[in-house]
Design an enzyme around this catalytic site. Sequence first.
Site, PDB file in Angstrom:
ATOM      1  N   LYS A  92      19.169 -40.249 101.480  1.00  0.00           N
ATOM      2  CA  LYS A  92      19.496 -39.801 102.835  1.00  0.00           C
ATOM      3  C   LYS A  92      20.755 -40.531 103.302  1.00  0.00           C
ATOM      4  O   LYS A  92      20.905 -41.737 103.070  1.00  0.00           O
ATOM      5  CB  LYS A  92      18.318 -40.092 103.768  1.00  0.00           C
ATOM      6  CG  LYS A  92      18.456 -39.507 105.163  1.00  0.00           C
ATOM      7  CD  LYS A  92      17.172 -39.743 105.979  1.00  0.00           C
ATOM      8  CE  LYS A  92      17.286 -39.180 107.391  1.00  0.00           C
ATOM      9  NZ  LYS A  92      16.052 -39.428 108.186  1.00  0.00           N
ATOM     10  N   SER A 167      14.388 -35.754 111.015  1.00  0.00           N
ATOM     11  CA  SER A 167      15.806 -35.724 110.722  1.00  0.00           C
ATOM     12  C   SER A 167      16.123 -35.622 109.235  1.00  0.00           C
ATOM     13  O   SER A 167      17.232 -35.246 108.863  1.00  0.00           O
ATOM     14  CB  SER A 167      16.443 -37.002 111.261  1.00  0.00           C
ATOM     15  OG  SER A 167      15.948 -38.126 110.545  1.00  0.00           O
ATOM     16  N   SER A 191      10.464 -38.508 110.763  1.00  0.00           N
ATOM     17  CA  SER A 191      11.600 -37.907 110.049  1.00  0.00           C
ATOM     18  C   SER A 191      11.422 -37.795 108.541  1.00  0.00           C
ATOM     19  O   SER A 191      12.210 -37.125 107.868  1.00  0.00           O
ATOM     20  CB  SER A 191      12.873 -38.706 110.340  1.00  0.00           C
ATOM     21  OG  SER A 191      13.296 -38.436 111.653  1.00  0.00           O
TER      22      SER A 191
END
Lengths: 513, 99, 505
Positions: A92, A167, A191
Site C-alpha cells: 500500500k 482506504s 481500511s
Amino acid sequence: MTAVDAAARDWTRATAAEMADALAAGEVTSVALVQAHLDRIAAVDGADPSEGVHAFLHVNAEEALATAAAVDADRAAGVAMPRMAGVPIAVKDVVVTQGMPSTAGSRILEGWIPPYDATVTRKIREARMPILGKTNMDEFAMGSSTEHSGYGPTRNPWDLERIPGGSGGGSAAALAAFEAPLAVGSDTGGSIRQPASVTATVGVKPTYGGVSRFGAIALASSLDQLGPCGRTVLDTALLHEVMGGHDVMDATSLDEPVPAVVEAALAGAAMDLTGVRVGVVKEISGEDGGFQDGVKQRFEESLDRLRAMGAETVEVSCPSFEYALAAYYVILPSEASSNLAKFDSVRFGMRVEKETIEKTMLATRAEGFGDEVKRRIILGTYALSAGYYDAYYGSAQKVRTLVQRDFDAAFAQCDVLVSPTTPTTPFKIGERIDDPLAMYLNDVATIPANLAGIPGMSLPAGLAPEDGLPTGFQILAPAHEDARLYKVGAALEASLVADWGGPLTAQAPEVAQ
Amino acid sequence: MSSLERSDVARLAALARIEMTDADLDRLSGQLAVIVDAVAKVAEVAGEDVPATSHPIPMANIHRADEVRPSLAQDAALSGAPEAEDGRFRVPQILGEEA
Amino acid sequence: MTTMTYAQAMDEFDPVFGIEVHVELNTRTKMFCGCANEFGAEPNTQVCPVCLGLPGAMPVTNEKAVESAIRLGLALGCSIRESSRFARKNYFYPDLAKDYQISQYDEPTCYEGALDVVLDDGTVVEIGIERAHMEEDAGKNTHVGGTGGIQGADYSLVDYNRGGVPLVEIVTKPITGMGDRTAEVARAYVATIRDIVRALGISDGRMEQGSVRADVNLSLRPKAVAGESQDDVPFGKRSETKNVNSLRAIERAVHFEAARQASLLLAGRPVVQETRHWHEDTSSTTPGRSKEEAEDYRYFPEPDLLPVQPAREWVEELRGTIPEHPAKMRARLREEWGFSDLEMRDAVAADALGLIASTVEAGTTAQSARKWWMGELSRVANDREVALGELPVTPAAVAELQGLVDSGKINDKLARQALEGVLAGEGSPTEVVASRGLEVVSDDSALEKAVDDALAAQPDVLAKIQDGKVQAAGAIVGAVMKATRGQADAARVREIILQRAGVEG
Ligand SMILES: [Mg+2]
Ligand SMILES: [Zn+2]
C-alpha cells in the site's frame, strides 16, 4: 505436478503458500512468478487511471525482477531462504519504500522518493519478497472507497463500476484481480477489513503495536495499524509473520513475539471449533437495520457453520458502540490534522511558490490536498482548538474507554466476537461521494476494534443473493490474541470453500480486458 | 443548531494553513456543520468519572538508549526539497518571528 | 511622553516578573532520534527521517534526556510526577520540521519547586518554580538578502541540525515584591540555573552559544494604597521578551521593559500584552507578535509516545546524585578555604572553583592552589585565549608542582619553568624538573666552590662583609645564582657566604 503442468499453470491463481512451496520444490522460479504478475497487471490494471482496475500507482517491475533473479540464483546455489522468499507482494502506498515513489494517494507527495525504508518494507526485503509495486488508496487513507485517491479511483474487479472499499482498495483489488498474491494494508478504522469484505479477500488488522508503524505515513497515530492482506487465511497468516514483531523505532510497538498465526491457521483448517465461544455483537450485527438483507443472510449462515463445527454462539451487547463512530470521527481528524501539518512544502513534496512562506504553505496545501482531507483537517483543527477540546477530543477519549470496557465485558464471556464486516456489498463509484456521513457509516462495524486496539479479521462470507456481490465476515479477538482470528477464520473458510469448490475469488467475473 | 459557522471554517482553515476560496467555503462549510453536529454526541455519554484513553494498549516508559545512530547524508536529507541552497532548505520570505 | 528611568519606574510601580529558561541538554543524541547532538556541524548532516519530520517517521524518547530532566527537576526542588507525558504543540513555522513541537503541557515531569537565589550581598531570595518540562529544539533559519535580519530578507535557508535537540524548559511562578532589586534577582536567578546545570553536568551552560536561553516576562502594577495589601492589586499586562541570552542582557532587558512600561502607564497609555524581541546592540526591545493574535496551539497528548512513569526508586537514586546548591557551595568553600570576598569573587568569575577544589583535594593548600590558578595559569589562559579548564594541565599536576616547591626541591622561579614544560606537554612536573635539570642545587660542596669563586672575583666585597656590612653579601648571592643558573637555594648561599667570611655560624 510435472514440469509441463507447472509451466502451463497460471501462477497468478495460486495461493501464496502454494507459490512458496513450489519455489522451495524448484517447480517454478521467482522470476516466472513475478513476470506472470507483471503480465497480469499489464493486462487488467489499465494503461491509464481511467480504465481497468487501477490498483497500482507505481509498478516496480525492474526491481521486482532483479530481487526475483537474485532469489532464484541463491536458491540454485543452495543458500538458505526465508519461507516466503521469491513470493511477490504489493505494498500500500502509505508505506514508505526507499527509492520507490510513496505518495499515500496524495498529489501533495507526487514524485516523492523517500530516502529511507519503513520497518515493514525492510522486513519484506529481508524476507526476500519481490515488491511488485505500490497500491492505490484514499488520500492519506481517508476514505472507504478509494475514490478519494489523488490519482483516480480503483475499481472493484467484481464489477468495475463499483468501489473496492477503502482506504486500501488498491491492495484488496490487486488481490481480487490476481495482480498480486499478497499485499500490505493499513487499518485505521477498517481500511484493511472493509476492502477485504467488498472484494471477497482476507484482511487482518493486528493488535495495535503488533506491526511496526515506523515508515507508515501516519493518519491517526493511536488508531493506525499495518496488517496483511491475502486471498486465503493461511496466506494472510504467512504475511502476518513476515510483517510483525517488535521494533525499537516505534515506541508503541509491542515487545512480544509475533503470535503463532500460521500454526493457528493450520489448526483451524481442521474445522474443529469445539469449546470455542463466539459472541455475536448485537449493536453491529445488523439487528437494528441499515444492513443489507444478503449481508445478514450470509452472516447467519456463517454462524450456522461455526456452530456445526462445535462452536457455541451467544449474543453480547456493547452499548457504547452507539458512540464509537462519533468518537472515531473526532479522534481521527484531530490526530490527522496534526500529522498532516508536515506537508508544508519545505522539506519534501509539492510547492506552490508564493512571495512568503506562509502564503506558500496556504496555497500548497489548498492545491495538494483533496476535499476529504481538507474536511478532516478542519474538523480536527476544530476539535482540538481552545474551548472545544474537552467537548470533542476529551469526550472522544472517554468514549474510547467505554468501548474498551464493553469489549472487556464481552470477551469475559467469549473467545471471539463476530459481525458482518460491512453493512452492504460494494456500492457504485460516485454514489456516496457527496455524502460524507453516509460514507462514514461503512465503517460502523470495523471502527470499535481500532478504538480498543484489538485485532480483527475479515474473510469472505459468500455473495449476497440479491446482487451477487461479496459480503464479509468479521472476527474480533482480545488484544494480543491475534491467533484466535486465524483459527476461527481458517475453520470458517475451510467450511465455505468445501461448498464453493474453491476460493470465492475464483468465481469473480473475468476483468474486462 | 449547527455549532460550526462559515466564518469558523474560514478561521480554522487559516489556522490549518489551507487557503480557501469562497467556493471552497460554500462547498465545505455545510458538510462540516453536519459532521460536527453528528460527532457532538460524544459529549453525551462520558461522565466525569470516566478516564480518557490516549493509547489503546497501556504501556509506559518506552525509551531509547542515548546512542548515536547514523544520520542521513546531506544530499539524501535534501533529496526531496522543493528548493535547496548551500546544504539548506530554501524557503520564501518568512514574515514575523515565531516563539 | 516622558521617558522614565528604571529607578523612577520602580518608585512608581510594583513589578511582577517571571522567567522561562530553556536549557539545551548535552546528551550524545537528540531528544527523539539517534542523530548526534553536537554544535557546529555542516548544515543538515545531523538529521534523519525523525528530526526532519519525513512522512512515516516516529519519535522515541532519549532515556538520558529523561534522566537529566528529572535530575534538574530535583535540583530545583520540584516534585517528580508519577505519570507524565508528552503533548504536541501545533504551529506552522519552517524551522519546526513536523510543524508541531513535541513538548509537555498539562502533565510536565517536574513541577512545583523552589530555588534559593543568593544575591551579591548575600541576600537569599526564594524563587518559586512552576514546572520544568522536556521538549525539543527547532532548527535554524538563516535570512538571506536585505540586512540579514528576518525583516526585509529575500528568502531564508533552513538547517535542521539543531531540530530535535533536547531542551528542558524551566518556568518560574510570578515573582513579586522584589522592587528595585528585580533586575538583579532576574540576573542572579538565571546565573543560578546556569551554575546548577553545569554542576549537574547536564548542559555546558554556555549562554553565548544558546545552550541556556531566557525569556523574561515583566509587568507593572500600581503600588498598594494605604490599607490595601499589595497582593490584592491585580497584575498588569505583561510583555514577554524573547531570547535574552546573557546575564548582562537580562538585567538590561528588565531595566528597559520596566522603564518602557512605566512611561506608557504614566502617560495613560496601555501596555500591550505581547512578545518582544531583545536587541543586544541597542539594549532595547521591539514588539513581535501580539498575544491578541496568538496562535491556538491545539495541544493534545502525543499519540506516538507513551507516558513517562519513573520508578520511585530510580528517582531516589537520582536524588542522591544532585550536587550542592552552587551558591551554598561557594559560601561553604569560602569559609573552608579562608578566601577573602574579592579572592572568592575572582575565582568564581574565572570559573576556577572546581579546579581549585580538585587541586586542594590532590593535597595542597587552598591559598597555594588559588595562587597558581588565579596567577600564572590565568595569565597563560589569557594569553592563549582559552578557558582555565582548557589548559593542558590537571589540578593533580598543579598540586604536584606545589609539593615540589614545599619540599624545597625547586623554588618559585624554577616552578614556573617546570609549569611551562608541563603546559608544553613535556610530562609531569617531576618529569619536567628531571628532564630540564631544574632541581635546586643543594649539594653544599658545589655551592661552596661557587661561593669561593665569587668571593675570589670580588675581594672588595668580602672585605665589606667582614667589616660587618652584611647586606653586601647580596652581590655575591647574585653572582652565585647567576653561576648556577638560578638553581641554587639563595638562603643557603647566603649562609655559606657568611660562613666563609667568618661573620656568622
Ligand atoms: Mg516551550
Ligand atoms: Zn534525527
